[in-house]
Enzyme design. Structure first.
Site, short mmCIF file in Angstrom:
data_model
loop_
_atom_site.label_atom_id
_atom_site.label_comp_id
_atom_site.label_asym_id
_atom_site.label_seq_id
_atom_site.Cartn_x
_atom_site.Cartn_y
_atom_site.Cartn_z
N ASP A 1 6.76 1.52 3.54
CA ASP A 1 7.32 0.61 2.53
C ASP A 1 8.39 1.37 1.73
O ASP A 1 8.99 2.30 2.23
CB ASP A 1 6.18 0.09 1.64
N HIS B 1 7.69 -1.86 -4.97
CA HIS B 1 7.06 -2.72 -3.96
C HIS B 1 5.95 -2.00 -3.21
O HIS B 1 4.84 -2.52 -3.02
CB HIS B 1 8.15 -3.21 -3.01
N SER C 1 4.27 -10.19 1.46
CA SER C 1 4.12 -8.74 1.26
C SER C 1 2.85 -8.42 0.48
O SER C 1 2.26 -7.36 0.66
CB SER C 1 5.32 -8.19 0.48
#
Length: 298
Positions: free
Chosen positions: A34, A89, A277
């Site tokens: 990620d 994220h 996600s």
């Protein structure tokens, strides 16, 4: 009384697994490919495989940075020698897999699992090369600055890889660029969990690899705890790549609270995000619980 679990964990019945099967992900290693991870976050630090109770950390075989040059402002240096997150994220998704600060912030499905990580995007943008490099690292982790061909140690590979990203055509993916590496992961016994994408609600909207490789990966769509239904934004099949129907399952992905870097790449914040996600790491964490409870399934 223990802290109340977030709605997202209640929806996937983690308390029942923790109480009845007496497992929370122990002996399982999950991986995050990620934007990176803020490894010193209090909900994540102790579950990092490189962490030591002495306060030191060994990032060899536990972290890799596939970003070798930067474009634009970035909180992380290229070739970072310790886990770093330039976007928040990645830290958020790892929190949904394993996060637990030992207090009120119990945010992870499998808090006793260990995690390792690889940064595959520069400010949220990757390339086939950066994505493939992270998969290569996970297949046989190698030391910092090491040679993957001579220093790789497949016995240190994770059991499960969470992939809350998609390689778009703008990034250089038009179809099968990542297919062989996904198949290599399966041959190695590694479960590849992927986000289906956020281009719903129309059919045929699972368009970006590796999510479009239906039947080759575990594809995850987003569920709304409030609406008790599939999230409108959640992509769905058939896949334009192979006409496969997906996602394989759905998990909480709307209004998810999890760990985020408070400032830059370190810090102790918590924030809310939505998307497939956010759903994918819940499924990865559930797989960690299953394999922890039944090791013969690994």
């Amino acid at each position: 009384m223990p802290p109340t679990l977030p709605v997202k964990l209640g929806d996937v019945n983690v308390q029942r697994v923790w109480d009845e099967l007496k497992v929370r992900g122990g002996n399982i290693v999950v991986a995050s490919q990620d934007t990176g991870v803020a490894w010193k976050h209090p909900a994540l630090m102790k579950s990092y495989r490189g962490y030591s109770e002495s306060g030191a950390a060994d990032h060899n075989y536990n972290w890799h940075d596939s970003i070798h040059t930067l474009s634009g402002d970035n909180d992380c240096a290229p070739n970072s020698t310790e886990p770093c997150d330039d976007d928040a994220h990645g830290t958020h998704t790892v929190g949904s897999m394993v996060g637990d600060d030992g207090g009120v912030n119990r945010i992870g499905v499998a808090p006793k699992a260990k995690w390792i990580g690889c940064r595959n995007m520069n400010n949220g943008v990757g390339t086939p090369a950066t994505y493939l490099e992270c998969f290569e690292f996970f297949l046989a982790p190698y030391k910092l600055g090491g040679n993957p061909k001579t220093d790789g140690r497949p016995e240190l590979a994770p059991h499960i890889i969470n992939n809350s990203w998609g390689c778009t055509s703008e990034e250089g993916c038009s179809g099968a660029e990542l297919l062989q590496t996904v198949r290599n992961m399966a041959q190695a016994g590694i479960l590849v969990v992927v986000a289906a994408g956020n281009d719903g609600p129309a059919c045929g909207t699972i368009t970006s690899p590796p999510g479009s490789y239906i039947g080759e990966v575990l594809s995850v769509g987003a569920y709304s705890s409030r609406g008790k239904s599939v999230a409108r934004f959640s992509s769905r099949g058939p896949s334009p790549f192979n006409n496969g129907l997906g996602p394989d399952l759905i998990a909480p992905g709307v209004g998810i609270i999890s760990s985020v870097p408070e400032k830059g790449s370190t810090g102790s914040g918590y924030g809310v995000m939505s998307g497939t996600s956010m759903a994918s790491p819940h499924a990865a964490g559930a797989a960690a619980l299953l394999w922890s409870a039944r090791p013969t399934l690994v």
